[in-house]
Design a protein around this motif. Structure first.
Motif, PDB file in Angstrom:
ATOM      1  N   GLU A  59       0.785  -1.142   0.078  1.00  0.00           N
ATOM      2  CA  GLU A  59       0.087   0.134   0.116  1.00  0.00           C
ATOM      3  C   GLU A  59       0.882   1.209  -0.081  1.00  0.00           C
ATOM      4  OE1 GLU A  59      -2.460  -0.124   3.205  1.00  0.00           O
ATOM      5  OE2 GLU A  59      -3.828  -1.904   2.520  1.00  0.00           O
ATOM      6  N   MET A  60       2.143   1.295   0.223  1.00  0.00           N
ATOM      7  CA  MET A  60       2.941   2.164   0.428  1.00  0.00           C
ATOM      8  C   MET A  60       3.368   2.733  -1.023  1.00  0.00           C
ATOM      9  SD  MET A  60       3.697   3.329   3.458  1.00  0.00           S
ATOM     10  CE  MET A  60       5.322   4.562   2.944  1.00  0.00           C
ATOM     11  N   PRO A  61       3.140   4.060  -1.246  1.00  0.00           N
ATOM     12  CA  PRO A  61       3.402   4.767  -2.445  1.00  0.00           C
ATOM     13  C   PRO A  61       5.041   4.774  -2.695  1.00  0.00           C
ATOM     14  CG  PRO A  61       2.881   6.590  -0.962  1.00  0.00           C
ATOM     15  CD  PRO A  61       2.627   5.089  -0.249  1.00  0.00           C
ATOM     16  N   ASP A  62       5.253   4.241  -4.148  1.00  0.00           N
ATOM     17  CA  ASP A  62       6.975   4.446  -4.244  1.00  0.00           C
ATOM     18  C   ASP A  62       7.439   5.882  -4.311  1.00  0.00           C
ATOM     19  OD1 ASP A  62       6.949   1.669  -4.861  1.00  0.00           O
ATOM     20  OD2 ASP A  62       6.536   1.824  -7.010  1.00  0.00           O
ATOM     21  N   GLY A  63       6.466   6.786  -4.631  1.00  0.00           N
ATOM     22  CA  GLY A  63       6.974   8.299  -4.478  1.00  0.00           C
ATOM     23  C   GLY A  63       7.514   8.422  -2.911  1.00  0.00           C
ATOM     24  N   ALA A 129      -1.280   9.638  -3.372  1.00  0.00           N
ATOM     25  CA  ALA A 129      -0.209   9.464  -4.098  1.00  0.00           C
ATOM     26  C   ALA A 129      -0.318   8.026  -4.715  1.00  0.00           C
ATOM     27  CB  ALA A 129       1.004   9.536  -3.299  1.00  0.00           C
ATOM     28  N   ARG A 130      -0.467   6.966  -4.205  1.00  0.00           N
ATOM     29  CA  ARG A 130      -0.644   5.811  -4.448  1.00  0.00           C
ATOM     30  C   ARG A 130      -1.685   5.914  -5.593  1.00  0.00           C
ATOM     31  NH1 ARG A 130       2.307   1.102  -4.613  1.00  0.00           N
ATOM     32  NH2 ARG A 130       1.568  -0.321  -5.755  1.00  0.00           N
ATOM     33  N   ALA A 131      -2.596   6.548  -5.561  1.00  0.00           N
ATOM     34  CA  ALA A 131      -3.961   6.275  -6.698  1.00  0.00           C
ATOM     35  C   ALA A 131      -3.211   7.258  -8.013  1.00  0.00           C
ATOM     36  CB  ALA A 131      -5.003   7.022  -6.411  1.00  0.00           C
ATOM     37  N   GLU A 133      -0.146   7.256  -8.665  1.00  0.00           N
ATOM     38  CA  GLU A 133       0.908   6.225  -9.213  1.00  0.00           C
ATOM     39  C   GLU A 133       0.259   5.087  -9.906  1.00  0.00           C
ATOM     40  OE1 GLU A 133       3.527   4.757  -6.100  1.00  0.00           O
ATOM     41  OE2 GLU A 133       4.090   6.781  -5.676  1.00  0.00           O
ATOM     42  N   ASP A 134      -0.735   4.443  -9.556  1.00  0.00           N
ATOM     43  CA  ASP A 134      -1.647   3.613 -10.228  1.00  0.00           C
ATOM     44  C   ASP A 134      -2.294   4.000 -11.558  1.00  0.00           C
ATOM     45  OD1 ASP A 134      -1.192   1.925  -8.370  1.00  0.00           O
ATOM     46  OD2 ASP A 134      -3.080   2.006  -7.239  1.00  0.00           O
ATOM     47  N   GLN A 135      -2.617   5.145 -11.553  1.00  0.00           N
ATOM     48  CA  GLN A 135      -3.085   5.808 -12.810  1.00  0.00           C
ATOM     49  C   GLN A 135      -2.035   6.018 -13.729  1.00  0.00           C
ATOM     50  OE1 GLN A 135      -6.454   6.441 -13.629  1.00  0.00           O
ATOM     51  NE2 GLN A 135      -5.529   6.923 -15.785  1.00  0.00           N
ATOM     52  N   ALA A 136      -0.861   6.319 -13.191  1.00  0.00           N
ATOM     53  CA  ALA A 136       0.126   6.851 -14.295  1.00  0.00           C
ATOM     54  C   ALA A 136       0.742   5.487 -14.777  1.00  0.00           C
ATOM     55  CB  ALA A 136       1.316   7.174 -13.541  1.00  0.00           C
ATOM     56  N   LYS A 137       0.640   4.141 -13.937  1.00  0.00           N
ATOM     57  CA  LYS A 137       0.959   3.027 -14.739  1.00  0.00           C
ATOM     58  C   LYS A 137      -0.059   2.568 -15.704  1.00  0.00           C
ATOM     59  CE  LYS A 137       3.433   1.543 -10.525  1.00  0.00           C
ATOM     60  NZ  LYS A 137       3.498   0.852  -9.518  1.00  0.00           N
ATOM     61  N   ALA A 138      -1.151   2.887 -15.585  1.00  0.00           N
ATOM     62  CA  ALA A 138      -2.301   2.486 -16.290  1.00  0.00           C
ATOM     63  C   ALA A 138      -2.270   3.445 -17.789  1.00  0.00           C
ATOM     64  CB  ALA A 138      -3.746   2.887 -15.724  1.00  0.00           C
ATOM     65  N   ASP A 139      -1.687   4.722 -17.542  1.00  0.00           N
ATOM     66  CA  ASP A 139      -1.547   5.447 -18.686  1.00  0.00           C
ATOM     67  C   ASP A 139      -0.019   5.156 -19.457  1.00  0.00           C
ATOM     68  OD1 ASP A 139      -3.776   6.704 -18.256  1.00  0.00           O
ATOM     69  OD2 ASP A 139      -2.824   8.383 -17.192  1.00  0.00           O
ATOM     70  N   GLY A 140       0.690   3.995 -18.962  1.00  0.00           N
ATOM     71  CA  GLY A 140       1.953   3.393 -19.535  1.00  0.00           C
ATOM     72  C   GLY A 140       3.013   3.970 -19.033  1.00  0.00           C
ATOM     73  N   ALA A 141       2.991   4.634 -17.961  1.00  0.00           N
ATOM     74  CA  ALA A 141       4.452   4.986 -17.163  1.00  0.00           C
ATOM     75  C   ALA A 141       5.052   3.713 -16.530  1.00  0.00           C
ATOM     76  CB  ALA A 141       4.020   5.878 -16.117  1.00  0.00           C
ATOM     77  N   ASP A 142       6.183   3.435 -16.670  1.00  0.00           N
ATOM     78  CA  ASP A 142       6.792   2.696 -15.988  1.00  0.00           C
ATOM     79  C   ASP A 142       7.124   2.981 -14.288  1.00  0.00           C
ATOM     80  OD1 ASP A 142       9.212   4.417 -15.426  1.00  0.00           O
ATOM     81  OD2 ASP A 142      10.230   3.881 -17.133  1.00  0.00           O
ATOM     82  N   ALA A 147       6.655   6.514  -9.773  1.00  0.00           N
ATOM     83  CA  ALA A 147       7.248   6.963  -8.461  1.00  0.00           C
ATOM     84  C   ALA A 147       7.485   8.525  -8.524  1.00  0.00           C
ATOM     85  CB  ALA A 147       8.280   6.242  -8.144  1.00  0.00           C
ATOM     86  N   GLU A 148       8.006   9.032  -9.487  1.00  0.00           N
ATOM     87  CA  GLU A 148       8.288  10.489  -9.631  1.00  0.00           C
ATOM     88  C   GLU A 148       6.997  11.225  -9.535  1.00  0.00           C
ATOM     89  OE1 GLU A 148      10.426  10.816 -13.254  1.00  0.00           O
ATOM     90  OE2 GLU A 148      12.313  10.146 -12.324  1.00  0.00           O
ATOM     91  N   GLN A 149       5.889  10.865 -10.439  1.00  0.00           N
ATOM     92  CA  GLN A 149       4.714  11.237 -10.177  1.00  0.00           C
ATOM     93  C   GLN A 149       4.077  11.483  -8.849  1.00  0.00           C
ATOM     94  OE1 GLN A 149       1.799  10.785 -13.554  1.00  0.00           O
ATOM     95  NE2 GLN A 149       3.356  10.135 -14.883  1.00  0.00           N
ATOM     96  N   GLY A 150       4.247  10.309  -8.215  1.00  0.00           N
ATOM     97  CA  GLY A 150       3.657  10.131  -6.834  1.00  0.00           C
ATOM     98  C   GLY A 150       4.426  11.062  -5.802  1.00  0.00           C
ATOM     99  N   ALA A 151       5.743  11.230  -5.909  1.00  0.00           N
ATOM    100  CA  ALA A 151       6.637  12.192  -5.144  1.00  0.00           C
ATOM    101  C   ALA A 151       6.063  13.572  -5.505  1.00  0.00           C
ATOM    102  CB  ALA A 151       8.213  11.853  -5.525  1.00  0.00           C
ATOM    103  N   ALA A 152       6.034  13.870  -6.752  1.00  0.00           N
ATOM    104  CA  ALA A 152       5.342  15.208  -6.993  1.00  0.00           C
ATOM    105  C   ALA A 152       3.828  15.310  -6.216  1.00  0.00           C
ATOM    106  CB  ALA A 152       5.280  15.548  -8.423  1.00  0.00           C
ATOM    107  N   ARG A 153       3.202  14.517  -6.439  1.00  0.00           N
ATOM    108  CA  ARG A 153       1.903  14.409  -5.755  1.00  0.00           C
ATOM    109  C   ARG A 153       1.750  14.622  -4.378  1.00  0.00           C
ATOM    110  NH1 ARG A 153      -2.843  16.930  -6.171  1.00  0.00           N
ATOM    111  NH2 ARG A 153      -4.590  15.666  -5.365  1.00  0.00           N
TER     112      ARG A 153
END
Length: 458
Positions: A59-63, A129-131, A133-142, A147-153
């Motif tokens: 459950e922990m966000p990579d960010g 932040a986890r949500a 990251e999940d959306q970013a991965k669904a959109d094709g992010a590695d 994680a970078e998007q999660g950290a920014a969030r």
């Protein structure tokens, strides 16, 4: 080995249970104490030479860990709330601190979270932040991009909560968590019947901790003064930047009236000085913001040292009690060495912060004195005007009367605010924030010498 699947079972960490571990530069575990072994539901051998993320909860966000590594790679300690997953699928929450070691590795001390409001807010941010990251991965992010998007969030949500960056968050939560845990804790362990080098070590670390307590009280006063200085600085900025008193409003006055012409000359002089004072007010605002940051960093470092001192005392007592045999004694002595290195490095950083605070205090005092000198002449001239018959003449045009009242209020407010600032800055200078570091050094030297004696005895 871990299941990697949460079962829903929750383990509660005791107030006096302190997790300890060290890793190499890549996060591979080198040492772990009994609390870590017990709560992770692993054998000690399973926790050695494996990545620390062995206990990471899904459950922990990579960010959050992206922010951790970004902080550590700058050579700075890191603190955060973390949810861990034990080998049997049970989960437990901790407040984690990670400190760079001289060896290039890292030292981690974790405790039970006790500040419920901060803890809950942190996990609200984590869920968001986890949500993201999940959306970013669904959109094709590695994973790294996510994680970078999660950290920014996380940073965006912290900013909305009134914390401009992650450092401000750490500077808030670590002192609060350490103080809260200490209120609930039984305190540093003591062994009054102990003697020899181990007793000397325990006395030294206890004295070190007491010195930190006294210093934190002083820092609390400085933090309070810092808030008062910032607020007074904001009042000064507002006073010298009154929109009702501007070149446009002054030029609109009827210059054919000798009384108004005299007032206009005085107001134009004030406007010329206003720009200079405004520059000083802006400079003062910047310096005070820096001072608040330095006080925050100092309080963070003191809180971290208090936590490390508690862990050190726990290991010393383990050796004194000698219940677990020589192998555990070796582990405890190695842990004490790492903790002592971290404590010494922490005091070095505190000394840097002390010097920076002293510099900023001098800058604050200078900026206030300069603003006071700049205001002296226009204040005196305007005071002469307001005391003159022309200022109270009922036939004076309304626009001139209004500007006269505005100028009087502006000068009076800015003058009294500068006096308040001067008194607050003088109080900051009176507090000797340099003295505690010398005493702390002496306690750490005694601890180091006693530790060497223990090693020689073995």
């Amino acid at each position: 080995m871990p299941t990697n699947t949460p079962t829903g079972a929750v383990r509660e960490v005791g107030v006096d249970e302190i997790f300890f571990s060290t890793t190499d530069a890549k996060g591979v575990i080198e040492r772990s104490n009994d609390v870590f072994v017990r709560l992770s539901r692993s054998e000690r051998e399973q926790l050695i030479e494996v990545p620390h993320n062995l206990v990471r909860h899904p459950e922990m966000p990579d960010g959050a860990f992206h922010a951790m590594w970004a902080t550590l790679q700058k050579g700075q300690p890191f603190a955060a709330y973390v949810r861990n997953l034990a080998a049997n699928g049970s989960e437990y929450d901790v407040f984690t601190t990670v400190t760079p070691l001289r060896s290039g590795g890292y030292l981690s001390v974790r405790t039970r979270p006790v500040c419920e409001e901060l803890f809950s807010k942190a996990y609200e941010i984590y869920d968001d932040a986890r949500a993201t990251e999940d959306q970013a991965k669904a959109d094709g992010a590695d994973r790294r991009q996510a994680a970078e998007q999660g950290a920014a969030r996380i940073l965006d949500l912290l900013d909305k909560a009134g914390l401009p960056d992650y450092e401000a968050f750490q500077n808030t939560v670590l002192p609060a968590e350490v103080a809260g845990r200490e209120e609930l804790s039984a305190g540093l362990p003591s062994r009054p019947d102990a003697d020899g080098p181990l007793a000397q070590m325990l006395r030294a670390v206890t004295a070190f901790s007491a010195g930190l307590d006294e210093w934190m009280t002083q820092l609390d006063e400085l933090a309070h003064l810092g808030v008062q200085l910032r607020r007074a600085g904001e009042r000064l900025s507002q006073a010298v930047d009154s929109p009702a008193l501007s070149a446009q409003t002054v030029s609109a006055l009827d210059q054919d009236d000798p009384r108004v012409a005299q007032l206009s000359q005085l107001l134009n002089l004030w406007l010329e000085m206003q720009g200079i004072v405004g520059t000083q007010a802006t400079r003062l605002h910047d310096v005070l913001a820096q001072m608040e940051s330095v006080i925050g960093r100092t309080r963070f470092r003191i809180a971290l040292a208090r936590l490390h001192a508690t862990a050190t005392a726990s290991f010393i007592v383990e050796i004194i009690d000698g219940a677990d045999g020589a192998a555990d004694d070796d582990l405890s002595q190695g842990a004490i060495t790492d903790l002592l290195d971290a404590l010494e490095d922490g005091v070095t950083d505190l000394e840097v912060q002390v010097r920076e605070h002293q510099r900023l205090t001098e800058d604050t005092t200078t900026a206030i004195a300069q603003a006071q000198r700049i205001l002296t002449i226009p204040r005196q001239l305007l005071m002469l005007w307001t005391a003159s018959p022309q200022a109270s003449d009922p036939d004076l045009p309304e626009a001139a009367q209004e500007l006269s009242r505005t100028a009087e209020h502006t000068v009076s407010t800015s003058g009294s605010t500068l006096e308040d600032l001067g008194q607050l800055a003088a109080r900051c200078r009176e507090l000797d924030v340099d003295e505690p570091t010398r005493e702390l050094r002496e306690h750490l030297t005694a601890l180091r010498e006693a530790l060497r004696s223990t090693a020689h005895a073995d």
